[in-house]
Write an enzyme that holds these catalytic residues in place. Structure first.
Site, PDB file in Angstrom:
ATOM      1  N   SER A 119       7.757   1.804  -0.598  1.00 48.73           N
ATOM      2  CA  SER A 119       7.027   1.057  -1.624  1.00 48.73           C
ATOM      3  C   SER A 119       5.746   1.739  -2.116  1.00 48.73           C
ATOM      4  CB  SER A 119       6.736  -0.334  -1.095  1.00 48.73           C
ATOM      5  OG  SER A 119       6.190  -1.124  -2.097  1.00 48.73           O
ATOM      6  N   HIS A 120       4.601   1.125  -1.819  1.00 48.23           N
ATOM      7  CA  HIS A 120       3.324   1.604  -2.351  1.00 48.23           C
ATOM      8  C   HIS A 120       2.740   2.743  -1.507  1.00 48.23           C
ATOM      9  CE1 HIS A 120       2.734  -1.354   0.733  1.00 48.23           C
ATOM     10  NE2 HIS A 120       1.503  -0.916   0.920  1.00 48.23           N
ATOM     11  N   ASP A 284       4.628  -0.298  -8.774  1.00 49.11           N
ATOM     12  CA  ASP A 284       4.472   0.536  -7.580  1.00 49.11           C
ATOM     13  C   ASP A 284       5.660   1.468  -7.339  1.00 49.11           C
ATOM     14  OD1 ASP A 284       6.294  -1.419  -6.796  1.00 49.11           O
ATOM     15  OD2 ASP A 284       5.607  -1.405  -4.715  1.00 49.11           O
ATOM     16  N   ASP A 286       8.423   1.406  -5.661  1.00 50.58           N
ATOM     17  CA  ASP A 286       9.799   0.914  -5.778  1.00 50.58           C
ATOM     18  C   ASP A 286       9.960  -0.157  -6.852  1.00 50.58           C
ATOM     19  OD1 ASP A 286       8.273  -0.840  -4.220  1.00 50.58           O
ATOM     20  OD2 ASP A 286      10.034  -1.614  -3.192  1.00 50.58           O
ATOM     21  N   ASP A 288       8.621  -3.152  -7.420  1.00 53.94           N
ATOM     22  CA  ASP A 288       8.586  -4.598  -7.238  1.00 53.94           C
ATOM     23  C   ASP A 288       7.191  -5.198  -7.418  1.00 53.94           C
ATOM     24  OD1 ASP A 288       7.626  -3.550  -4.880  1.00 53.94           O
ATOM     25  OD2 ASP A 288       8.995  -4.643  -3.561  1.00 53.94           O
ATOM     26  N   ARG A 289       6.161  -4.356  -7.479  1.00 53.60           N
ATOM     27  CA  ARG A 289       4.812  -4.883  -7.687  1.00 53.60           C
ATOM     28  C   ARG A 289       4.397  -4.757  -9.147  1.00 53.60           C
ATOM     29  NH1 ARG A 289       0.909  -3.433  -2.618  1.00 53.60           N
ATOM     30  NH2 ARG A 289       2.418  -3.955  -1.009  1.00 53.60           N
ATOM     31  N   LYS A 383      10.551  -9.468  -5.284  1.00 54.05           N
ATOM     32  CA  LYS A 383       9.543  -9.515  -6.327  1.00 54.05           C
ATOM     33  C   LYS A 383       9.915  -8.477  -7.377  1.00 54.05           C
ATOM     34  CE  LYS A 383       6.221  -6.813  -3.546  1.00 54.05           C
ATOM     35  NZ  LYS A 383       6.495  -6.877  -2.107  1.00 54.05           N
TER      36      LYS A 383
HETATM   37  C1  VG1 Z   1       2.036  -5.584   2.165  1.00 56.14           C
HETATM   38  C2  VG1 Z   1       1.562  -6.771   1.369  1.00 56.14           C
HETATM   39  C3  VG1 Z   1       2.621  -7.854   1.349  1.00 56.14           C
HETATM   40  C4  VG1 Z   1       3.920  -7.266   0.799  1.00 56.14           C
HETATM   41  C5  VG1 Z   1       4.314  -6.039   1.587  1.00 56.14           C
HETATM   42  C6  VG1 Z   1       5.523  -5.350   0.995  1.00 56.14           C
HETATM   43  O1  VG1 Z   1       2.285  -5.973   3.495  1.00 56.14           O
HETATM   44  O2  VG1 Z   1       0.354  -7.269   1.873  1.00 56.14           O
HETATM   45  O3  VG1 Z   1       2.175  -8.936   0.578  1.00 56.14           O
HETATM   46  O4  VG1 Z   1       4.949  -8.221   0.859  1.00 56.14           O
HETATM   47  O5  VG1 Z   1       3.249  -5.100   1.597  1.00 56.14           O
HETATM   48  O6  VG1 Z   1       5.291  -4.998  -0.331  1.00 56.14           O
HETATM   49  P1  VG1 Z   1       1.244  -5.732   4.696  1.00 56.14           P
HETATM   50  O7  VG1 Z   1       1.944  -6.213   5.920  1.00 56.14           O
HETATM   51  O8  VG1 Z   1       0.897  -4.277   4.690  1.00 56.14           O
HETATM   52  O9  VG1 Z   1       0.037  -6.556   4.355  1.00 56.14           O
HETATM   53  V1  VG1 Z   1       6.036  -3.632  -0.969  1.00 56.14           V
HETATM   54  O10 VG1 Z   1       5.779  -3.643  -2.599  1.00 56.14           O
HETATM   55  O11 VG1 Z   1       5.181  -2.478  -0.041  1.00 56.14           O
HETATM   56  O12 VG1 Z   1       7.600  -3.650  -0.466  1.00 56.14           O
HETATM   57 CO    CO Z   2       6.930  -2.315  -3.473  1.00 57.59          CO
END
Ligand code: VG1
Ligand code: CO
Length: 550
Positions: A119-120, A284, A286, A288-289, A383
């Protein structure tokens, strides 16, 4: 059928790794960690061994295009074939955005999907890789499955694969036969774009754009580029170049593909300059953000969820259909205010999209959101970054007002929830655990105390009971709530790959109409100071400043 590969199924002996517990969203580790012999294979076999009877069924497979995506896909294809899947649908070049994978799983009624993404988190040979399993509803596997997968990883002794060096060509749209399993390489964008056309009033948005409305979408060199170019530029007529950083790169151009004002700073600078277009957005790694920005105004993700909910009747496919709204616990309570007024239910879940799945499947909620730049609806079970952008564009086209006007009017009607998150990244794990343990003790006796001008109304370690299947998830974050509606929340990230990241979330509620435009950090100043004192943060971690403030 062309491209047929016949080979033998082989059983490889292996030993368990003890660090394959999925976090908030799948298993995330450094690429080099994943490249250890048997590491990826062990996890994939553990997924297969935990999900029930998939013999002859279909799997959706794709990732955000980061470094190691292609190699991992070749490994998983062989294992899927050896384990008896009937078909794997792969995105061209191995790419699917997370929401597009969710679309495909649902549309093709697949048994499930494997999404390769961190993801991010940054990408590249020295950065991060990730893998997660999504079930047949298109959503992230719930905790009972991720726990079963983890248990398997601790017991695994062998996995199945094919004894072949064949590499399936993922660059061309084609169908292959891999030892009796069909591999279908499909267009990654088509089905997703089609669904967006069904959900939103593309004519109204096209019309607004042809009348001079301007926008900038920052794809951050990540997976959304091709989706955004097709939808925003080709289909909706935004000027060529409205999508910036639109070509996906294995290392996201060296940046953090995280859409916030810190990491998407080029977009941020543009939106707060004299040359600002009417609308700005980013997504982001992938896809979804989403981050939503107007000319000279940043919309917090928590406000965005509230505003989408309040304006949902302007979007044809959502008109009169909002059953309820859910937000993760640290997300501000702005959407609760809207739900109350609309007379619909609101839900508070732990962090992570997997907790929304049951609520959507049971038709209890239509819209969901997280403070971490995540918004989505029951159109899929992830998302969805571009979906949120199109929802906003649809509202803007219907209301014919600026982003700033819409936000200001929202605050006047519902009050404003000032909101900020402070992240302390890469803290030594032991120190971070001490902070949380200390807080867990302290919150037992905080209720009723009066720090500064505040009075604590409740404080606890958030425990969630799923209203659909009654499953219980404990230790989901320390909450301190005050009588005036303010909150401080502490939790440790479950997506990082080095040390621990402590997240502190702040929220205060303001109802007075002449106090809607304060500086956020100032408005939250007393809470910020209090959080540092209560947690003993400086003494325990040596940190005096947050790494990232969003
Ligand atoms: C983070 C975010 C959470 C989100 C998760 C996956 O998790 O705070 O809200 O669902 O990333 O998002 P954490 O445990 O680091 O707080 V993504 O777009 O990285 O799949
Ligand atoms: Co993501």
């Amino acid at each position: 059928m062309p491209n047929s590969t016949i080979s033998t199924i082989t059983t490889i002996t292996t030993t368990p790794f003890n660090d394959q517990k999925p976090g908030t969203s799948g298993l995330r580790k450094k690429v080099k960690h994943f490249q250890q012999a048997h590491y990826l294979e062990n996890f994939v076999q553990s997924i297969f061994d935990s999900i029930g009877d998939y013999q002859g069924k279909t799997l959706v497979l794709g990732g955000d295009g980061r470094y190691y995506n292609q190699q991992a896909i070749q490994i998983i294809l062989k294992m899927a074939s050896a384990n008896g899947f009937g078909k794997v649908i792969v995105g061209q070049n191995g790419i699917f955005s997370t929401p597009a994978a969710s679309v495909l799983i649902r549309k093709k009624q697949a048994f499930g999907g494997i999404i390769l993404s961190a993801s991010h988190n940054p990408g590249g040979p020295d950065e991060d890789f990730g893998i997660k399993y999504n079930t047949g509803n298109g959503g992230p596997a719930p905790e009972k499955i991720t726990e079963a997968i983890y248990t398997k990883t601790l017991e695994i002794s062998e996995y199945l694969t094919l004894d072949t060096d064949t590499v399936i060509d993922l660059s061309q749209l084609a169908t292959h036969d891999l030892n009796g399993m069909i591999v279908e390489v499909i267009d990654s964008v088509l089905d997703y774009a089609q669904l967006m056309n069904e959900l939103f009033d593309f004519d109204a948005i096209r019309n607004m754009i042809s009348n001079g409305f301007t926008l900038c979408f920052d794809a951050m060199h990540a997976v959304t580029g091709p989706y955004a170019i097709e939808i925003l530029e080709n289909q909706l007529g935004a000027l060529k170049g409205s999508v910036i950083n639109g070509i996906p790169q294995e290392d996201f151009g060296g940046g953090h593909p995280d859409p916030n004002l810190v990491h998407a700073h080029h977009l941020a600078e543009l939106m707060f300059s004299k040359q600002s277009p009417d609308f700005g957005a980013a997504s982001d790694g992938d896809g979804d953000r989403n981050m939503i920005v107007g000319n000279n105004i940043f919309v917090t993700p928590s406000d965005s969820l509230a505003i989408l909910t309040a304006n949902a009747d302007l979007v044809p496919s959502y008109k009169g259909k909002i059953k309820g709204v859910a937000r993760s616990m640290p997300t501000s309570q702005a959407s609760d205010q809207v739900a109350k007024k609309m007379g619909i239910d609101s839900y508070e879940t732990p962090t992570g999209w997997k907790f929304f799945g049951n609520l959507m499947d049971a038709d209890k909620v239509t819209l969901c959101g997280e403070e971490s730049f995540g918004t989505g609806s029951s159109h899929i079970r992830e998302k969805d970054g571009l979906w949120a952008v199109l929802f906003w564009l649809n509202i803007l086209a219907a209301r014919k007002e600026s982003v700033a006007d819409i936000v200001q009017q929202h605050w006047q009607e519902y009050g404003r929830n000032y909101y900020s998150r402070h992240d302390y990244e890469a803290i030594e794990t032991e120190s971070a655990n001490k902070v949380m343990l200390g807080l867990r003790e302290k919150v037992k006796t905080l209720a009723g105390t009066q720090p500064g001008s505040l009075t604590v109304s409740y404080s606890d370690d958030f425990c969630y009971t799923d209203p659909v299947d009654n499953s219980v998830s404990e230790h989901q974050g320390i909450r301190i709530g005050f009588t005036n509606g303010s909150r401080i929340i502490f939790r440790l990230s479950g997506t990082g790959t080095s040390g621990a990241t402590l997240r502190i979330y702040y929220e205060s509620y303001e109802a007075e109409s002449d106090k809607m435009n304060q500086d956020t950090q100032q408005a939250l100043g007393e809470l910020i100071k209090l959080s540092v004192d209560i947690s003993n943060l400086e003494a325990l971690t040596g940190r005096t400043e947050a790494t990232v403030i969003t």
